[in-house]
Design a protein around this motif. Structure first.
Motif, PDB file in Angstrom:
ATOM      1  N   THR B 189       0.831  -1.209   0.000  1.00 12.94           N
ATOM      2  CA  THR B 189       0.000   0.000   0.000  1.00 12.94           C
ATOM      3  C   THR B 189       0.862   1.255   0.000  1.00 12.94           C
ATOM      4  OG1 THR B 189      -1.579  -1.251   1.293  1.00 12.94           O
ATOM      5  CG2 THR B 189      -1.926   1.096   1.202  1.00 12.94           C
ATOM      6  N   LEU B 190       0.386   2.263  -0.712  1.00 12.99           N
ATOM      7  CA  LEU B 190       1.077   3.559  -0.725  1.00 12.99           C
ATOM      8  C   LEU B 190       0.322   4.503   0.202  1.00 12.99           C
ATOM      9  CD1 LEU B 190       1.939   4.574  -4.402  1.00 12.99           C
ATOM     10  CD2 LEU B 190       3.536   4.324  -2.540  1.00 12.99           C
ATOM     11  N   SER B 192       0.454   7.955   2.945  1.00 14.94           N
ATOM     12  CA  SER B 192       1.070   9.280   2.820  1.00 14.94           C
ATOM     13  C   SER B 192       2.544   9.269   3.188  1.00 14.94           C
ATOM     14  CB  SER B 192       0.345  10.278   3.709  1.00 14.94           C
ATOM     15  OG  SER B 192      -0.977  10.357   3.323  1.00 14.94           O
ATOM     16  N   SER B 193       2.890   8.616   4.305  1.00 15.59           N
ATOM     17  CA  SER B 193       4.286   8.667   4.745  1.00 15.59           C
ATOM     18  C   SER B 193       5.182   7.895   3.784  1.00 15.59           C
ATOM     19  CB  SER B 193       4.431   8.137   6.173  1.00 15.59           C
ATOM     20  OG  SER B 193       4.009   6.811   6.233  1.00 15.59           O
ATOM     21  N   ARG B 194       4.663   6.769   3.232  1.00 16.26           N
ATOM     22  CA  ARG B 194       5.476   6.000   2.288  1.00 16.26           C
ATOM     23  C   ARG B 194       5.627   6.772   0.975  1.00 16.26           C
ATOM     24  NH1 ARG B 194       4.203   0.147  -0.097  1.00 16.26           N
ATOM     25  NH2 ARG B 194       6.179  -0.204  -1.109  1.00 16.26           N
ATOM     26  N   THR B 195       4.570   7.442   0.557  1.00 16.11           N
ATOM     27  CA  THR B 195       4.640   8.260  -0.665  1.00 16.11           C
ATOM     28  C   THR B 195       5.713   9.330  -0.505  1.00 16.11           C
ATOM     29  OG1 THR B 195       2.285   7.949  -0.958  1.00 16.11           O
ATOM     30  CG2 THR B 195       3.278   9.684  -2.244  1.00 16.11           C
ATOM     31  N   MET B 196       5.738   9.935   0.691  1.00 16.47           N
ATOM     32  CA  MET B 196       6.721  10.997   0.952  1.00 16.47           C
ATOM     33  C   MET B 196       8.141  10.443   0.833  1.00 16.47           C
ATOM     34  SD  MET B 196       6.415  13.593   4.096  1.00 16.47           S
ATOM     35  CE  MET B 196       7.611  12.881   5.180  1.00 16.47           C
ATOM     36  N   VAL B 214      11.560   6.881 -15.586  1.00 15.96           N
ATOM     37  CA  VAL B 214      11.301   6.115 -14.362  1.00 15.96           C
ATOM     38  C   VAL B 214      10.190   5.125 -14.683  1.00 15.96           C
ATOM     39  CG1 VAL B 214      10.526   6.210 -11.970  1.00 15.96           C
ATOM     40  CG2 VAL B 214      11.901   8.075 -12.890  1.00 15.96           C
ATOM     41  N   VAL B 215      10.498   3.833 -14.521  1.00 21.50           N
ATOM     42  CA  VAL B 215       9.490   2.796 -14.775  1.00 21.50           C
ATOM     43  C   VAL B 215       8.945   2.342 -13.421  1.00 21.50           C
ATOM     44  CG1 VAL B 215       9.009   0.577 -15.881  1.00 21.50           C
ATOM     45  CG2 VAL B 215      10.785   2.063 -16.824  1.00 21.50           C
ATOM     46  N   MET B 216       7.676   2.656 -13.189  1.00 23.59           N
ATOM     47  CA  MET B 216       7.051   2.292 -11.904  1.00 23.59           C
ATOM     48  C   MET B 216       6.220   1.035 -12.117  1.00 23.59           C
ATOM     49  SD  MET B 216       5.975   6.149 -10.958  1.00 23.59           S
ATOM     50  CE  MET B 216       4.864   5.721  -9.676  1.00 23.59           C
ATOM     51  N   LEU B 232      -0.218   7.920  -6.170  1.00 20.61           N
ATOM     52  CA  LEU B 232       0.450   7.439  -7.383  1.00 20.61           C
ATOM     53  C   LEU B 232       0.532   8.566  -8.418  1.00 20.61           C
ATOM     54  CD1 LEU B 232       1.523   4.707  -8.433  1.00 20.61           C
ATOM     55  CD2 LEU B 232      -0.682   4.364  -9.510  1.00 20.61           C
ATOM     56  N   ILE B 233      -0.581   9.245  -8.593  1.00 15.04           N
ATOM     57  CA  ILE B 233      -0.626  10.359  -9.546  1.00 15.04           C
ATOM     58  C   ILE B 233       0.346  11.466  -9.116  1.00 15.04           C
ATOM     59  CG2 ILE B 233      -2.140  12.193 -10.492  1.00 15.04           C
ATOM     60  CD1 ILE B 233      -2.742   9.433 -11.654  1.00 15.04           C
ATOM     61  N   GLN B 234       0.424  11.703  -7.824  1.00 12.97           N
ATOM     62  CA  GLN B 234       1.357  12.729  -7.319  1.00 12.97           C
ATOM     63  C   GLN B 234       2.796  12.379  -7.683  1.00 12.97           C
ATOM     64  OE1 GLN B 234       1.005  13.308  -3.123  1.00 12.97           O
ATOM     65  NE2 GLN B 234      -0.847  14.514  -3.311  1.00 12.97           N
ATOM     66  N   ILE B 235       3.143  11.101  -7.528  1.00 15.29           N
ATOM     67  CA  ILE B 235       4.517  10.677  -7.861  1.00 15.29           C
ATOM     68  C   ILE B 235       4.770  10.884  -9.358  1.00 15.29           C
ATOM     69  CG2 ILE B 235       6.132   8.731  -7.911  1.00 15.29           C
ATOM     70  CD1 ILE B 235       4.774   7.609  -5.442  1.00 15.29           C
ATOM     71  N   VAL B 236       3.796  10.475 -10.170  1.00 14.83           N
ATOM     72  CA  VAL B 236       3.944  10.617 -11.626  1.00 14.83           C
ATOM     73  C   VAL B 236       4.121  12.091 -11.996  1.00 14.83           C
ATOM     74  CG1 VAL B 236       2.734  10.349 -13.833  1.00 14.83           C
ATOM     75  CG2 VAL B 236       2.700   8.502 -12.179  1.00 14.83           C
TER      76      VAL B 236
END
Lengths: 116, 295
Positions: B189-190, B192-196, B214-216, B232-236
């Motif tokens: 799971t992604l 908030s803290s892991r996304t950061m 970057v291949v996710m 996910l969209i934020q990372i992209v």
């Protein structure tokens, strides 16, 4: 050209590098746009690289300025490419961004030239 | 310098307790060494003999300072605080050396008995037969045992936090699979803290290594909710803002269905069915074509 907190340098036949300093006053967008557009038209610019290396954080106001500039330059057939965006700025911007950017992005000039 | 006034003889301060507070404690450090040798020396190898001797001297001087303080019964006194801090750091030190909290707690209990014995021998006053003296010392040593357990819990919490951070870092390995091509397999799971953590590591890497793509890979993601898809969209977006290409691979049918029902539009994002297809796409964009030798 160097004025109003920005430096515009020609780096190729039709490529320009815009380096804004921290003193750039984006509240005065109309005057800034006129200045940049007139210079690019005079020198027949096709591409503007906007250097964001000094911009540690991009807030919604600054993001709106970048979009306005890109849209304005599009009307005179100039592509805006933002380069050297800092990780902190990209992170903060990705969290708050509601609309897709009107400008292109690249790591640096070489990366853009290679990919295009 | 003001001369110390002995505490008034109130019903709380019995004759023997007053005698304890007025006692000029001699050198009883040798007598206090026995519990140290028993619990920390010998086969446990937690301390050598010199350290045990130093520990006993330090404990003796801190206890003497407490008994000689303006009000030895004051639970907020700096002398009692110094003693609890000392036992707290002793507890931490022993745990770092592989000792157990129970050993330090038992040492503290044994020290209480050794102290009473030593004081009795030193003064010829039968402190062990005074209820008020025993109550007072039990109160002090209970505070010390509390400090020992508190330090143990803090250390445990710190270790758990460090393990948690380590696990999170290991759960998002960013690998440079080719010059300028990063892979980021996302498993689980992604939040908030892991996304950061992922974004921080990924964006720094993009800036440092001038990453092109970057291949996710989401093969390991078995379910997705609106929060995870948003992250996910934020990372992209952040990857694209940095000027790199973001390619998402391995979207399982159930994830695709969930994305549609969540109203997530991935038309601006390059997607490929497998990680290998994603890598091929990244290579192609860099002008690299991988062919079999036979071809």
């Amino acid at each position: 050209m160097q004025s109003n907190g920005l430096r515009l340098t020609q780096i190729g036949s039709s490529d320009f590098l815009l380096e804004p300093s921290r003193s750039l006053d984006i509240q005065n967008q109309g005057a800034l746009l006129e200045l940049i557009i007139s210079k690019l038209q005079e020198l027949r610019g096709k591409r503007l690289y906007y250097d964001l290396s000094e911009q540690v954080l991009i807030d919604p106001v600054y993001y709106a300025w970048l979009n306005t500039l890109a849209v304005a330059l599009y009307t005179i057939n100039v592509t805006t490419v933002c380069i050297h965006m800092q990780p902190t700025a990209a992170y903060a911007l990705a969290q708050n961004m509601l609309v897709a950017p009107k400008f292109e992005t690249a790591i640096d000039i070489a990366a853009w030239r290679k990919s295009s | 310098m003001t001369k110390k006034q002995p505490p008034p003889a109130t019903p709380k301060h019995s004759e023997k307790l007053t005698a304890l507070f007025n006692l000029t404690v001699g050198n009883i450090s040798a007598a206090l060494e026995a519990p140290g040798k028993h619990f920390f020396g010998g086969n446990s190898h937690l301390m050598d003999e010199d350290e045990i001797a130093d520990l006993s001297i330090e404990v003796m001087s801190l206890i003497t300072a407490l008994l000689k303080s303006a009000d030895p019964t004051d639970k907020d006194s700096s002398e009692l605080d110094a003693l609890t801090v000392f036992f707290s750091s002793l507890s931490q030190k022993m745990m770092m050396r592989g000792g157990h909290v129970e050993t330090v707690a038992r040492y503290t209990q044994a020290l209480q008995h050794a102290l009473i014995d030593a004081l009795e021998k030193d003064s010829n006053i039968t402190f062990s037969q005074s209820r008020s003296v025993l109550l007072y010392l039990t109160g002090v040593f209970n505070e010390l045992i509390m400090a020992v357990f508190h330090a143990y819990l803090e250390e445990k919490e710190r270790a758990l936090h460090a393990q948690d951070v380590q696990l999170r870092e290991n759960a998002t390995p960013i690998t440079e699979i080719w010059d300028g091509v990063l892979t980021l397999p996302i498993i689980g799971t992604l939040d908030s803290s892991r996304t950061m953590l992922v974004m921080e590591a990924l964006l720094s890497r993009i800036a440092k290594d001038h990453v092109h793509s970057v291949v996710m890979d989401l093969t390991g993601v078995k379910n997705i909710d609106s929060q995870v898809s948003h992250h996910l969209i934020q990372i992209v977006r952040a990857v694209q803002l940095m000027g790199s290409e973001a390619i998402i691979t391995g979207i399982q049918p159930e994830i695709a269905r969930a994305l549609v029902s969540l109203g997530i539009d991935l038309r601006d994002v390059t997607t490929r069915s497998t990680l290998s297809d994603g890598l091929k796409e990244a290579f192609q964009r860099m002008g690299i074509y991988v062919n079999s030798k036979k071809d």
